[in-house]
Structure formats: structure tokens, C-alpha cells
Design a protein around this motif. Structure first.
Motif, PDB file in Angstrom:
ATOM      1  N   ALA A  21      -2.422  10.739   1.363  1.00 15.13           N
ATOM      2  CA  ALA A  21      -3.824  10.840   0.934  1.00 15.13           C
ATOM      3  C   ALA A  21      -4.351  12.271   1.134  1.00 15.13           C
ATOM      4  O   ALA A  21      -3.590  13.218   1.100  1.00 15.13           O
ATOM      5  CB  ALA A  21      -4.674   9.834   1.684  1.00 15.13           C
ATOM      6  N   LEU A  22      -5.668  12.395   1.342  1.00 17.39           N
ATOM      7  CA  LEU A  22      -6.327  13.694   1.560  1.00 17.39           C
ATOM      8  C   LEU A  22      -6.018  14.704   0.439  1.00 17.39           C
ATOM      9  O   LEU A  22      -5.885  15.913   0.695  1.00 17.39           O
ATOM     10  CB  LEU A  22      -5.930  14.287   2.927  1.00 17.39           C
ATOM     11  CG  LEU A  22      -6.301  13.432   4.147  1.00 17.39           C
ATOM     12  CD1 LEU A  22      -5.729  14.029   5.431  1.00 17.39           C
ATOM     13  CD2 LEU A  22      -7.824  13.303   4.276  1.00 17.39           C
ATOM     14  N   ASN A 191      -5.738   4.777  -0.019  1.00 22.11           N
ATOM     15  CA  ASN A 191      -5.138   5.855   0.751  1.00 22.11           C
ATOM     16  C   ASN A 191      -4.389   5.346   1.984  1.00 22.11           C
ATOM     17  O   ASN A 191      -3.403   5.953   2.408  1.00 22.11           O
ATOM     18  CB  ASN A 191      -6.209   6.887   1.133  1.00 22.11           C
ATOM     19  CG  ASN A 191      -6.565   7.748  -0.062  1.00 22.11           C
ATOM     20  OD1 ASN A 191      -5.690   8.094  -0.849  1.00 22.11           O
ATOM     21  ND2 ASN A 191      -7.834   8.051  -0.220  1.00 22.11           N
ATOM     22  N   ARG A 192      -4.862   4.231   2.541  1.00 32.58           N
ATOM     23  CA  ARG A 192      -4.094   3.642   3.662  1.00 32.58           C
ATOM     24  C   ARG A 192      -2.713   3.214   3.177  1.00 32.58           C
ATOM     25  O   ARG A 192      -1.719   3.344   3.877  1.00 32.58           O
ATOM     26  CB  ARG A 192      -4.854   2.450   4.274  1.00 32.58           C
ATOM     27  CG  ARG A 192      -6.093   2.870   5.050  1.00 32.58           C
ATOM     28  CD  ARG A 192      -6.594   1.754   5.940  1.00 32.58           C
ATOM     29  NE  ARG A 192      -7.095   0.597   5.217  1.00 32.58           N
ATOM     30  CZ  ARG A 192      -8.317   0.485   4.701  1.00 32.58           C
ATOM     31  NH1 ARG A 192      -9.181   1.484   4.817  1.00 32.58           N
ATOM     32  NH2 ARG A 192      -8.695  -0.616   4.073  1.00 32.58           N
ATOM     33  N   LYS A 213      -1.451  -5.656   1.161  1.00 31.03           N
ATOM     34  CA  LYS A 213      -2.018  -6.622   2.097  1.00 31.03           C
ATOM     35  C   LYS A 213      -2.346  -5.928   3.431  1.00 31.03           C
ATOM     36  O   LYS A 213      -3.434  -6.070   3.984  1.00 31.03           O
ATOM     37  CB  LYS A 213      -1.035  -7.769   2.319  1.00 31.03           C
ATOM     38  CG  LYS A 213      -1.679  -8.982   2.906  1.00 31.03           C
ATOM     39  CD  LYS A 213      -0.814 -10.186   2.691  1.00 31.03           C
ATOM     40  CE  LYS A 213      -1.517 -11.428   3.224  1.00 31.03           C
ATOM     41  NZ  LYS A 213      -0.699 -12.603   3.083  1.00 31.03           N
ATOM     42  N   LEU A 214      -1.385  -5.144   3.913  1.00 27.16           N
ATOM     43  CA  LEU A 214      -1.617  -4.404   5.166  1.00 27.16           C
ATOM     44  C   LEU A 214      -2.800  -3.457   5.012  1.00 27.16           C
ATOM     45  O   LEU A 214      -3.646  -3.347   5.902  1.00 27.16           O
ATOM     46  CB  LEU A 214      -0.378  -3.585   5.530  1.00 27.16           C
ATOM     47  CG  LEU A 214       0.751  -4.324   6.219  1.00 27.16           C
ATOM     48  CD1 LEU A 214       1.867  -3.354   6.586  1.00 27.16           C
ATOM     49  CD2 LEU A 214       0.245  -4.995   7.493  1.00 27.16           C
ATOM     50  N   ALA A 215      -2.853  -2.778   3.867  1.00 25.89           N
ATOM     51  CA  ALA A 215      -3.933  -1.810   3.650  1.00 25.89           C
ATOM     52  C   ALA A 215      -5.287  -2.525   3.646  1.00 25.89           C
ATOM     53  O   ALA A 215      -6.269  -2.024   4.199  1.00 25.89           O
ATOM     54  CB  ALA A 215      -3.708  -1.069   2.343  1.00 25.89           C
ATOM     55  N   ASN A 216      -5.334  -3.713   3.069  1.00 25.09           N
ATOM     56  CA  ASN A 216      -6.613  -4.430   3.007  1.00 25.09           C
ATOM     57  C   ASN A 216      -7.037  -4.997   4.356  1.00 25.09           C
ATOM     58  O   ASN A 216      -8.221  -5.224   4.598  1.00 25.09           O
ATOM     59  CB  ASN A 216      -6.542  -5.554   1.970  1.00 25.09           C
ATOM     60  CG  ASN A 216      -6.600  -4.979   0.577  1.00 25.09           C
ATOM     61  OD1 ASN A 216      -7.294  -3.976   0.341  1.00 25.09           O
ATOM     62  ND2 ASN A 216      -5.853  -5.563  -0.357  1.00 25.09           N
TER      63      ASN A 216
END
Ligand code: ATP
Length: 269
Positions: A21-22, A191-192, A213-216
Motif C-alpha cells: 500500500a502507501l 490496502n490491508r 476475509k482477513l482484511a475485512n
């Protein structure tokens, strides 16, 4: 000793691609630092395009500011000097002038160089009034004077890169010397996902592994939080088949025959 580390660009071991990300931050740093350090001739004419000599990275803890600073040095082909504000003020109280002069003279010999000041608020925070320790005041004044000397030398490729979680604690005079301020935000879900996929890039993941799923499930997590919690969870999950294999081996070993032998041995013993 008051410098945490000095590393040549080839040995830093972090590049922009290692940072998930970033993207906007990387783009801004490319224009402000990488290009001027790599191609100084493009920035030598006129006043508008002068290389930037002070940048502030600010944002919540664990969002990758230190990582960005290191990767920036790699990408810019610059030496990397790292100092930590709180260590400077607590450990080196008496020697402010001497140490600051040594730092800047050392840095100018290493140009192109990035001087990364982590916790810049501790070193260059707002003036503390009557109760401020005299040595802290001297250290800050000395640092700023040396910094001004450096800013006036046009062709030296030396950048001061400050990082803080507490931008509002910074002295106005310091803020003026860090004309570019870049917010390093917490990652959103998309971004996660990018950060997680960098952390787990080398792993042999199940085809049904659900990054989304993990990101959410991790709203509000910084990159550092993701690393310590999710990656540890994945390590624990990866350990499970190993544990199952060990259990199987144990079962194989404990056949009826072996158990009888063990009992016999116990009895005789
Ligand atoms: P602090 O403000 O507390 O000093 P920071 O913003 O400087 O924190 P870092 O020390 O750079 O954060 O991040 C800690 C660790 O978290 C990094 O070493 C890295 O492993 C991981 N990390 C954080 N953000 C990212 C990211 N965007 N991509 C990959 N890794 C990240």
C-alpha cells in the motif's frame, strides 16, 4: 554512539516493493527525494525546482514510517543515518553541541545521505518553557543551526527526514524547516490485503486462503498490527500439520507390543 545506525544503500535490505500500500506516499517521495538524489542535474536550475531538504512523515504508530525511510534510502541510492530523538535527549545531555556538529559534519561527508530522525518530537518538540532542561534547549538550537547551515549549501544531497506520531507537539520553527509533510495513514481493507499478501508472499498457501476475509476482519489494524497478529496466527496454523504428523508418529511408536514392553520394564525396574 548516539547515532542508532549508519547503513550504505546496498545494505539496507528494504525496497519500496517490500512495502504494501502507501502508493501515494511512495509517489510523493519519488518526486521529492529519489529523482533529485539520482538526477541532481535536473534540479540545479532556477528556484522552483530546488531539492527538498526536510520532510516530515507523520501518522499513527506502526504504519510503516521507519520502513519507508529505509526503503527510500535504498531507492534513492543514499546512505542512511538513523537517530532517535528520545535517546539523544536522554543519553547525551551534556554533549549537545559537540555531537550535533559531529553528526552534520559526518553526514556531509556521506552525501547523498538521508538523516532519519525518529520520534522527532522528542528532539525538536515545542519549547518547554521555564521547566525545560537547559541541555535539551541547547541540543535543539544547535541542531537547527547546523540544519540551516546545511540548507544553504545548494548542491549537498542531504535530507532530514523526521517521523512522529505527535505532529502537534512539534515546534513551529521545526515545522517550517520540514516544508513537506506527508501523512502515513492506517490501511483500508484493500490496502490491508496488499500488506498481508506481501507478508505471506513466500508461503505455500491453501488455494482457498481468503485474504479478503482477513482484511475485512482487521479494521483499524496498522501494518505492524497485521504483522504481529495475523502473521502469528498463520504461523500457528502452519504448525498444525507438523503437530498432527508428530502425533501420528507418537501413535505409531506406541503399538501394543511397545506398551507391553514398557510395562514389563516398569515392573522389573
Ligand atoms: P512508530 O510510529 O511506532 O515508530 P512506524 O510507523 O515507524 O511506527 P514501522 O516501524 O515502520 O512503523 O513498522 C513496524 C513494522 O510493521 C515494519 O517493520 C513492518 O514489518 C510492518 N509494516 C508496517 N506497515 C507496513 C506496510 N505498509 N507494508 C509492509 N510492512 C509494514
Amino acid at each position: 554512539n548516539f547515532i542508532s545506525s549508519v547503513v550504505p544503500p546496498g545494505e539496507i535490505g528494504v525496497k519500496f516493493d517490500d512495502i504494501g500500500a502507501l502508493e501515494d506516499v511512495k509517489k510523493a517521495l519519488n518526486e521529492l527525494v529519489i529523482l533529485p538524489m539520482r538526477r541532481p542535474e535536473l534540479f540545479s536550475r532556477g528556484n522552483l525546482l530546488r531539492p527538498c531538504k526536510g520532510i516530515l512523515l507523520f501518522g499513527p504508530p506502526g504504519t510503516g514510517k521507519t520502513l519507508l525511510a529505509k526503503a527510500l534510502a535504498t531507492e534513492a541510492g543514499a546512505n542512511f543515518i538513523s537517530i532517535t530523538g528520545s535517546t539523544l535527549t536522554s543519553k547525551w545531555f551534556g554533549d549537545a553541541e559537540k555531537l550535533t556538529k559531529a553528526l552534520f559534519s559526518f553526514a556531509s561527508k556521506l552525501a547523498p545521505v538521508i538523516i532519519f530522525v525518529d520520534e522527532v518530537d522528542s528532539l525538536l518538540g515545542a519549547r518547554g518553557g521555564a521547566f525545560e532542561h537547559e541541555a535539551t534547549r541547547r541540543m535543539r538550537n544547535e541542531f537547527m543551526a547546523a540544519w540551516d547551515g546545511l540548507r544553504s549549501k545548494e548542491n549537498q544531497r542531504i535530507l532530514i527526514l523526521g517521523a512522529t506520531n505527535r505532529p502537534f507537539d512539534l515546534d513551529d520553527a521545526v515545522i517550517r524547516r520540514l516544508p513537506r509533510r506527508i501523512y502515513v495513514d492506517l490501511p483500508d481493507a484493500e490496502n490491508r490485503m496488499k500488506i498481508l499478501s506481501i507478508f505471506l508472499a513466500q508461503e505455500n498457501l491453501d488455494s482457498e486462503f481468503q485474504f479478503d476475509k482477513l482484511a475485512n476482519l482487521t479494521d483499524g489494524y496498522s501494518g505492524s498490527d497485521l504483522k504481529s497478529s495475523i502473521v502469528n496466527l498463520c504461523i500457528a496454523a502452519a504448525y498444525r500439520p507438523v503437530q498432527e504428523l508428530l502425533e501420528e508418529e507418537k501413535k505409531l511408536y506406541l503399538t501394543d507390543e511397545n506398551i507391553i514392553c514398557l510395562k514389563k520394564f516398569d515392573f522389573e525396574g
